[in-house]
Design a protein around this motif. Structure first.
Motif, PDB file in Angstrom:
ATOM      1  N   MET A  25       0.830  -1.210   0.000  1.00 37.93           N
ATOM      2  CA  MET A  25       0.000   0.000   0.000  1.00 37.93           C
ATOM      3  C   MET A  25       0.862   1.256   0.000  1.00 37.93           C
ATOM      4  N   LEU A  26       1.950   1.258   0.751  1.00 35.91           N
ATOM      5  CA  LEU A  26       2.851   2.419   0.762  1.00 35.91           C
ATOM      6  C   LEU A  26       3.416   2.676  -0.630  1.00 35.91           C
ATOM      7  N   ARG A  27       3.839   1.608  -1.314  1.00 37.15           N
ATOM      8  CA  ARG A  27       4.368   1.754  -2.675  1.00 37.15           C
ATOM      9  C   ARG A  27       3.285   2.258  -3.628  1.00 37.15           C
ATOM     10  N   ALA A  28       2.084   1.686  -3.523  1.00 32.55           N
ATOM     11  CA  ALA A  28       0.986   2.107  -4.405  1.00 32.55           C
ATOM     12  C   ALA A  28       0.591   3.557  -4.131  1.00 32.55           C
ATOM     13  N   ASN A  29       0.516   3.926  -2.854  1.00 29.65           N
ATOM     14  CA  ASN A  29       0.163   5.312  -2.508  1.00 29.65           C
ATOM     15  C   ASN A  29       1.210   6.289  -3.010  1.00 29.65           C
ATOM     16  N   LYS A  30       2.470   5.918  -2.882  1.00 31.88           N
ATOM     17  CA  LYS A  30       3.538   6.796  -3.353  1.00 31.88           C
ATOM     18  C   LYS A  30       3.437   6.986  -4.869  1.00 31.88           C
ATOM     19  N   ALA A  31       3.207   5.898  -5.584  1.00 27.76           N
ATOM     20  CA  ALA A  31       3.102   5.967  -7.043  1.00 27.76           C
ATOM     21  C   ALA A  31       1.876   6.775  -7.481  1.00 27.76           C
ATOM     22  N   ALA A  32       0.775   6.665  -6.722  1.00 27.84           N
ATOM     23  CA  ALA A  32      -0.475   7.340  -7.106  1.00 27.84           C
ATOM     24  C   ALA A  32      -0.636   8.708  -6.453  1.00 27.84           C
ATOM     25  N   GLY A  33       0.224   9.030  -5.488  1.00 23.07           N
ATOM     26  CA  GLY A  33       0.076  10.288  -4.771  1.00 23.07           C
ATOM     27  C   GLY A  33      -1.182  10.294  -3.914  1.00 23.07           C
ATOM     28  N   SER A  34      -1.501   9.146  -3.313  1.00 26.64           N
ATOM     29  CA  SER A  34      -2.720   9.029  -2.509  1.00 26.64           C
ATOM     30  C   SER A  34      -2.382   8.612  -1.084  1.00 26.64           C
ATOM     31  N   GLU A  35      -3.410   8.514  -0.241  1.00 25.22           N
ATOM     32  CA  GLU A  35      -3.232   8.107   1.152  1.00 25.22           C
ATOM     33  C   GLU A  35      -4.259   7.041   1.535  1.00 25.22           C
ATOM     34  N   VAL A  36      -4.435   6.050   0.695  1.00 25.34           N
ATOM     35  CA  VAL A  36      -5.372   4.970   0.944  1.00 25.34           C
ATOM     36  C   VAL A  36      -4.768   4.021   1.975  1.00 25.34           C
ATOM     37  N   THR A  37      -5.611   3.517   2.885  1.00 27.86           N
ATOM     38  CA  THR A  37      -5.152   2.548   3.879  1.00 27.86           C
ATOM     39  C   THR A  37      -5.831   1.205   3.642  1.00 27.86           C
ATOM     40  N   VAL A  38      -5.230   0.151   4.173  1.00 37.25           N
ATOM     41  CA  VAL A  38      -5.831  -1.176   4.092  1.00 37.25           C
ATOM     42  C   VAL A  38      -7.187  -1.153   4.797  1.00 37.25           C
ATOM     43  N   HIS A  39      -7.258  -0.517   5.955  1.00 37.01           N
ATOM     44  CA  HIS A  39      -8.521  -0.439   6.687  1.00 37.01           C
ATOM     45  C   HIS A  39      -9.560   0.349   5.897  1.00 37.01           C
ATOM     46  N   GLY A  40      -9.147   1.394   5.223  1.00 37.59           N
ATOM     47  CA  GLY A  40     -10.055   2.161   4.384  1.00 37.59           C
ATOM     48  C   GLY A  40     -10.626   1.318   3.251  1.00 37.59           C
ATOM     49  N   LEU A  41      -9.793   0.455   2.672  1.00 38.13           N
ATOM     50  CA  LEU A  41     -10.275  -0.436   1.615  1.00 38.13           C
ATOM     51  C   LEU A  41     -11.277  -1.441   2.174  1.00 38.13           C
ATOM     52  N   ARG A  42     -11.018  -1.967   3.371  1.00 37.06           N
ATOM     53  CA  ARG A  42     -11.965  -2.890   4.015  1.00 37.06           C
ATOM     54  C   ARG A  42     -13.291  -2.188   4.301  1.00 37.06           C
ATOM     55  N   ARG A  43     -13.198  -0.956   4.774  1.00 37.59           N
ATOM     56  CA  ARG A  43     -14.401  -0.177   5.094  1.00 37.59           C
ATOM     57  C   ARG A  43     -15.217   0.087   3.820  1.00 37.59           C
ATOM     58  N   THR A  44     -14.536   0.417   2.736  1.00 39.49           N
ATOM     59  CA  THR A  44     -15.217   0.642   1.460  1.00 39.49           C
ATOM     60  C   THR A  44     -15.856  -0.653   0.969  1.00 39.49           C
ATOM     61  N   PHE A  45     -15.129  -1.757   1.054  1.00 38.45           N
ATOM     62  CA  PHE A  45     -15.649  -3.072   0.661  1.00 38.45           C
ATOM     63  C   PHE A  45     -16.934  -3.381   1.420  1.00 38.45           C
ATOM     64  N   ALA A  46     -16.904  -3.205   2.747  1.00 39.16           N
ATOM     65  CA  ALA A  46     -18.076  -3.484   3.582  1.00 39.16           C
ATOM     66  C   ALA A  46     -19.234  -2.545   3.245  1.00 39.16           C
ATOM     67  N   THR A  47     -18.929  -1.267   3.042  1.00 38.62           N
ATOM     68  CA  THR A  47     -19.972  -0.276   2.750  1.00 38.62           C
ATOM     69  C   THR A  47     -20.646  -0.571   1.414  1.00 38.62           C
ATOM     70  N   VAL A  48     -19.848  -0.906   0.416  1.00 41.14           N
ATOM     71  CA  VAL A  48     -20.424  -1.216  -0.899  1.00 41.14           C
ATOM     72  C   VAL A  48     -21.282  -2.470  -0.810  1.00 41.14           C
ATOM     73  N   LEU A  49     -20.783  -3.524  -0.158  1.00 44.48           N
ATOM     74  CA  LEU A  49     -21.576  -4.744  -0.046  1.00 44.48           C
ATOM     75  C   LEU A  49     -22.876  -4.503   0.709  1.00 44.48           C
ATOM     76  N   GLU A  50     -22.821  -3.733   1.778  1.00 47.21           N
ATOM     77  CA  GLU A  50     -24.034  -3.443   2.534  1.00 47.21           C
ATOM     78  C   GLU A  50     -25.018  -2.668   1.656  1.00 47.21           C
ATOM     79  N   SER A  51     -24.522  -1.727   0.867  1.00 46.57           N
ATOM     80  CA  SER A  51     -25.395  -0.941  -0.006  1.00 46.57           C
ATOM     81  C   SER A  51     -25.998  -1.791  -1.117  1.00 46.57           C
ATOM     82  N   LEU A  52     -25.370  -2.940  -1.397  1.00 43.48           N
ATOM     83  CA  LEU A  52     -25.896  -3.871  -2.396  1.00 43.48           C
ATOM     84  C   LEU A  52     -26.796  -4.922  -1.744  1.00 43.48           C
TER      85      LEU A  52
END
Length: 113
Positions: A25-52
């Motif tokens: 994630m650190l390498r990907a964030n550095k390459a993309a100029g972002s600040e995404v976290t593993v926990h943030g991805l889990r939270r998004t995954f859960a939120t999308v599934l719940e919304s579905l």
């Protein structure tokens, strides 16, 4: 398709798996100029599934959450991989539509929480 969901090329040039997601994630964030976290991805995954409309038990199982403390889930409900597969496929279709920029995918607001 490879043997791993999150495959990686080792220093020796052989295919393997990501053992430490934070480093990736650190390498990907550095390459993309972002600040995404593993926990943030889990939270998004859960939120999308719940919304579905994914029910609570499959959602807990997909997140790897313990069923301890929930008598029905821990003692009576057994969810096999084939019962979880449709929810992952639904998630995948939603995300692919979102990536393609199709308007129907944007109906679900995943920005809360």
């Amino acid at each position: 398709m490879g043997d791993y969901v999150f495959s990686s090329m080792g220093k020796d040039g052989n295919a393997g798996r990501i053992c430490e997601p934070r480093k990736a994630m650190l390498r990907a964030n550095k390459a993309a100029g972002s600040e995404v976290t593993v926990h943030g991805l889990r939270r998004t995954f859960a939120t999308v599934l719940e919304s579905l409309d994914c029910p609570a038990y499959p959602l807990k199982a997909l997140l790897g959450h313990s069923m301890k403390g929930d008598v029905t889930a821990s003692h009576y409900t057994q969810i096999g991989v084939e019962r979880l597969r449709p929810w992952l496929e639904k998630y995948e279709r939603f995300m692919l539509k979102l990536i393609d920029g199709r308007p129907e995918a944007k109906e679900v607001d995943t920005t809360e929480n």
